[in-house]
Design a protein around this motif. Structure first.
Motif, PDB file in Angstrom:
ATOM      1  N   HIS A 124       0.764  -1.324   0.163  1.00  0.00           N
ATOM      2  CA  HIS A 124      -0.014   0.046   0.061  1.00  0.00           C
ATOM      3  C   HIS A 124       0.697   1.224  -0.112  1.00  0.00           C
ATOM      4  N   THR A 125       1.833   1.147   0.761  1.00  0.00           N
ATOM      5  CA  THR A 125       2.887   2.334   0.893  1.00  0.00           C
ATOM      6  C   THR A 125       3.506   2.743  -0.372  1.00  0.00           C
ATOM      7  N   VAL A 126       3.915   1.774  -1.160  1.00  0.00           N
ATOM      8  CA  VAL A 126       4.542   1.822  -2.550  1.00  0.00           C
ATOM      9  C   VAL A 126       3.533   2.357  -3.483  1.00  0.00           C
ATOM     10  N   ASN A 127       2.173   1.693  -3.465  1.00  0.00           N
ATOM     11  CA  ASN A 127       1.109   2.351  -4.325  1.00  0.00           C
ATOM     12  C   ASN A 127       0.823   3.404  -4.079  1.00  0.00           C
ATOM     13  N   ASP A 128       0.675   4.073  -2.659  1.00  0.00           N
ATOM     14  CA  ASP A 128       0.435   5.576  -2.259  1.00  0.00           C
ATOM     15  C   ASP A 128       1.529   6.539  -3.217  1.00  0.00           C
ATOM     16  N   GLY A 129       2.569   6.298  -2.988  1.00  0.00           N
ATOM     17  CA  GLY A 129       3.523   7.129  -3.806  1.00  0.00           C
ATOM     18  C   GLY A 129       3.532   7.100  -5.250  1.00  0.00           C
ATOM     19  N   LEU A 130       3.116   5.973  -5.910  1.00  0.00           N
ATOM     20  CA  LEU A 130       3.037   6.120  -7.482  1.00  0.00           C
ATOM     21  C   LEU A 130       1.769   6.608  -7.853  1.00  0.00           C
ATOM     22  N   LYS A 131       0.760   6.648  -6.660  1.00  0.00           N
ATOM     23  CA  LYS A 131      -0.841   7.154  -7.237  1.00  0.00           C
ATOM     24  C   LYS A 131      -0.652   8.425  -6.807  1.00  0.00           C
ATOM     25  N   ARG A 132       0.327   8.941  -6.147  1.00  0.00           N
ATOM     26  CA  ARG A 132       0.200  10.366  -6.030  1.00  0.00           C
ATOM     27  C   ARG A 132       0.938  11.189  -6.851  1.00  0.00           C
ATOM     28  N   ALA A 133       1.858  10.462  -7.488  1.00  0.00           N
ATOM     29  CA  ALA A 133       2.615  10.993  -8.855  1.00  0.00           C
ATOM     30  C   ALA A 133       1.639  11.042 -10.062  1.00  0.00           C
ATOM     31  N   GLN A 134       0.934   9.976 -10.014  1.00  0.00           N
ATOM     32  CA  GLN A 134      -0.197   9.727 -11.234  1.00  0.00           C
ATOM     33  C   GLN A 134      -1.226  10.858 -11.214  1.00  0.00           C
ATOM     34  N   ASP A 135      -1.818  10.847 -10.041  1.00  0.00           N
ATOM     35  CA  ASP A 135      -3.011  11.967  -9.775  1.00  0.00           C
ATOM     36  C   ASP A 135      -2.210  13.449 -10.105  1.00  0.00           C
ATOM     37  N   GLU A 136      -0.978  13.639  -9.692  1.00  0.00           N
ATOM     38  CA  GLU A 136      -0.509  15.002  -9.892  1.00  0.00           C
ATOM     39  C   GLU A 136      -0.230  15.185 -11.327  1.00  0.00           C
ATOM     40  N   TYR A 137       0.215  14.258 -11.823  1.00  0.00           N
ATOM     41  CA  TYR A 137       0.691  14.462 -13.560  1.00  0.00           C
ATOM     42  C   TYR A 137      -0.859  14.479 -14.560  1.00  0.00           C
ATOM     43  N   ASN A 138      -1.707  13.467 -14.110  1.00  0.00           N
ATOM     44  CA  ASN A 138      -2.929  13.517 -15.080  1.00  0.00           C
ATOM     45  C   ASN A 138      -3.915  14.727 -14.556  1.00  0.00           C
ATOM     46  N   GLN A 139      -3.603  15.539 -13.566  1.00  0.00           N
ATOM     47  CA  GLN A 139      -4.466  16.684 -13.558  1.00  0.00           C
ATOM     48  C   GLN A 139      -3.963  17.761 -14.353  1.00  0.00           C
ATOM     49  N   GLN A 140      -2.975  17.669 -15.064  1.00  0.00           N
ATOM     50  CA  GLN A 140      -2.526  18.859 -16.005  1.00  0.00           C
ATOM     51  C   GLN A 140      -3.398  18.960 -16.971  1.00  0.00           C
ATOM     52  N   ALA A 141      -3.580  20.139 -17.319  1.00  0.00           N
ATOM     53  CA  ALA A 141      -4.595  20.601 -18.571  1.00  0.00           C
ATOM     54  C   ALA A 141      -4.281  19.798 -19.813  1.00  0.00           C
ATOM     55  N   GLU A 142      -3.070  19.797 -20.224  1.00  0.00           N
ATOM     56  CA  GLU A 142      -2.573  19.118 -21.552  1.00  0.00           C
ATOM     57  C   GLU A 142      -3.151  17.498 -21.454  1.00  0.00           C
ATOM     58  N   VAL A 143      -2.955  16.931 -20.221  1.00  0.00           N
ATOM     59  CA  VAL A 143      -3.316  15.551 -20.072  1.00  0.00           C
ATOM     60  C   VAL A 143      -4.788  15.260 -20.172  1.00  0.00           C
ATOM     61  N   ARG A 144      -5.333  16.664 -19.439  1.00  0.00           N
ATOM     62  CA  ARG A 144      -6.917  16.214 -19.147  1.00  0.00           C
ATOM     63  C   ARG A 144      -7.792  16.413 -20.746  1.00  0.00           C
ATOM     64  N   ASP A 145      -7.036  17.354 -21.343  1.00  0.00           N
ATOM     65  CA  ASP A 145      -7.867  17.718 -22.623  1.00  0.00           C
ATOM     66  C   ASP A 145      -7.376  16.550 -23.743  1.00  0.00           C
ATOM     67  N   GLY A 146      -6.470  15.702 -23.671  1.00  0.00           N
ATOM     68  CA  GLY A 146      -6.377  14.759 -24.506  1.00  0.00           C
ATOM     69  C   GLY A 146      -5.012  15.182 -25.260  1.00  0.00           C
ATOM     70  N   ASN A 147      -4.281  16.103 -25.323  1.00  0.00           N
ATOM     71  CA  ASN A 147      -3.240  16.489 -25.913  1.00  0.00           C
ATOM     72  C   ASN A 147      -1.894  15.701 -25.474  1.00  0.00           C
ATOM     73  N   LYS A 148      -1.928  15.078 -24.560  1.00  0.00           N
ATOM     74  CA  LYS A 148      -0.878  14.342 -24.001  1.00  0.00           C
ATOM     75  C   LYS A 148      -1.385  13.033 -23.274  1.00  0.00           C
ATOM     76  N   PRO A 149      -0.542  11.884 -23.457  1.00  0.00           N
ATOM     77  CA  PRO A 149      -1.413  10.751 -23.037  1.00  0.00           C
ATOM     78  C   PRO A 149      -1.196  10.966 -21.385  1.00  0.00           C
ATOM     79  N   PRO A 150      -1.767  10.317 -20.718  1.00  0.00           N
ATOM     80  CA  PRO A 150      -1.814  10.075 -19.169  1.00  0.00           C
ATOM     81  C   PRO A 150      -0.697   9.178 -18.673  1.00  0.00           C
TER      82      PRO A 150
END
Length: 410
Positions: A124-150
């Motif tokens: 769970h600890t490893v997953n928490d760290g990876l998921k935190r990074a995933q959430d931060e990156y995938n909230q970027q406008a370019e990713v949300r708009d589909g201009n960059k892959p998540p």
């Protein structure tokens, strides 16, 4: 080196790293910070000092290469450090265009039953760290708009091929004490089976993205067939499988990984094109054996996780990168995925590994795209097949967009 591609393009293009050890890929400054916080003694508390004494550009042998893991594993038994390491690893990959990673490590190396650090808590600890990074990156406008892959990730859990009665980790030490009347190999296999059962439970009951099984550690003297039952259990429970094979042993170890362990991918696979490394005396035509095996792997599209810097460091006899067997893998049309193995221990990045690969062969854009594609098509994606296909398509469309922006064509 091929002049077709700039470093900027190689860094920007969407990439995957499918052979990435968490405990070998810490930031050096992060390791120092963690060691001070946890009271772990290091040979040096400066980045330059660690590079000089531990994490070198070249090593004399595999033993020296593995020396640094005693320090990284020690700090990662602190759960704050473990989450930080997972988060920073994801962010370091994202900084160079690596949008899909499969992080592998041996959870039992991090466990400490006396402090309440069990398998579930580590995972769970490893997953928490990876998921935190995933959430931060995938909230970027370019990713949300589909201009960059998540960004997506999976976790591969490693069973250890071998460990001693003391010193490898508190968990292994306690297990040997509990099973003191068992043969050492029995204890090792029990630990591996315990790990795979727990992995499948967490995947199925709690939804953790545990996507694969691996065995790591010393290959010589600890053959894959020792873990046949462990791999059968994974196979029967829809958990995908990779095997460290052909790194420090001959092509027969690769054959064993395929036939005894149902390997979906091969870790390293270097010796496939080095018939002189075959030690099985029953194989008389070594070159013929290697050739048939290579053709079988190519035909079945079994991907090889290629780690060039790591191979050069653990096998100094290779010498120049142009002698690396990647050129033979490429010439024989094998499905190859360019990986780092250990970003800290090998002092490398995925971009750097692509640059090395390009020194072994002149790779046109279409073939470069094929290699990039293998990272998205041969991964152990945590979603279903349709989601995996859609993600791969998005990543490869982005590759085309970047190639056009950088004015790269055939």
């Amino acid at each position: 080196m091929s002049q077709r591609y700039s470093n900027d393009f190689l860094k920007a293009m969407p990439k995957a790293d499918l052979h990435l050890h968490l405990d070998g890929s810490l930031r050096p400054a992060g390791l120092i910070e963690m060691a001070k916080r946890s009271g772990v003694e290091l040979p040096s508390y400066t980045v330059d000092g660690l590079y000089e004494q531990v994490f070198k550009e070249s090593y004399n042998d595999l033993g020296e290469y593995l020396n640094g893991f005693q320090y990284t594993c020690a700090v990662l038994r602190d759960m704050e450090n473990l989450e930080q390491a997972a988060y920073e690893l994801a962010m370091d990959n994202l900084a160079e265009g690596v949008i899909y990673i499969e992080v592998r490590f041996a959870p039992q190396l991090m466990m400490d039953p006396s402090r309440g650090i069990d398998f579930d808590r580590v995972m769970h600890t490893v997953n928490d760290g990876l998921k935190r990074a995933q959430d931060e990156y995938n909230q970027q406008a370019e990713v949300r708009d589909g201009n960059k892959p998540p960004f997506h990730y999976g976790i591969i859990n490693c069973a250890m091929r071998m460990f001693g009665k003391k010193g490898f980790s508190p968990y292994y030490t306690q297990l040997f004490q509990t099973l003191r009347d068992h043969e050492p190999k029995q204890v090792i296999k029990i630990a591996a089976m315990e790990m795979i059962r727990a992995s499948i439970r967490l995947r199925d009951e709690e939804g953790l993205p545990i996507v694969g099984l691996d065995i790591a550690g010393q290959e010589m003297g600890y053959p894959a067939h020792d873990f046949k039952e462990v791999y059968e259990y994974a196979h029967q429970n829809f958990l995908l499988k990779t095997v460290h094979a052909g790194e420090a042993y001959g092509a027969e170890s690769i054959f064993e990984a395929l036939t005894q362990c149902y390997a979906d991918r091969l870790g390293h696979g270097y010796s496939l094109f080095s018939p002189d490394m075959i030690q099985d005396e029953s194989i008389e035509d070594k070159s013929g054996y290697a050739s048939k095996l290579a053709s079988f792997i190519a035909d079945r599209r079994i991907a090889i996780e290629v780690c060039i810097t790591s191979n050069l460091q653990t096998n100094p006899a290779i010498g120049d990168v142009r002698n690396h067997n990647f050129k033979h893998m490429y010439a024989n049309r094998l499905a190859t995925v360019i990986c780092t193995d250990n970003r800290l221990v090998s002092r490398t990045t995925v971009t750097n590994e692509y640059e090395l690969a390009l020194q072994t062969a002149d790779i046109p854009l279409k073939r470069l795209k094929d290699i990039v594609a293998y990272g998205f098509k041969k991964n152990f994606f945590p979603g279903d097949y349709l989601a995996k296909r859609a993600y791969a398509k998005q990543a490869l469309q982005y590759f085309d967009t970047l190639a056009a922006q950088h004015q790269i064509s055939e």
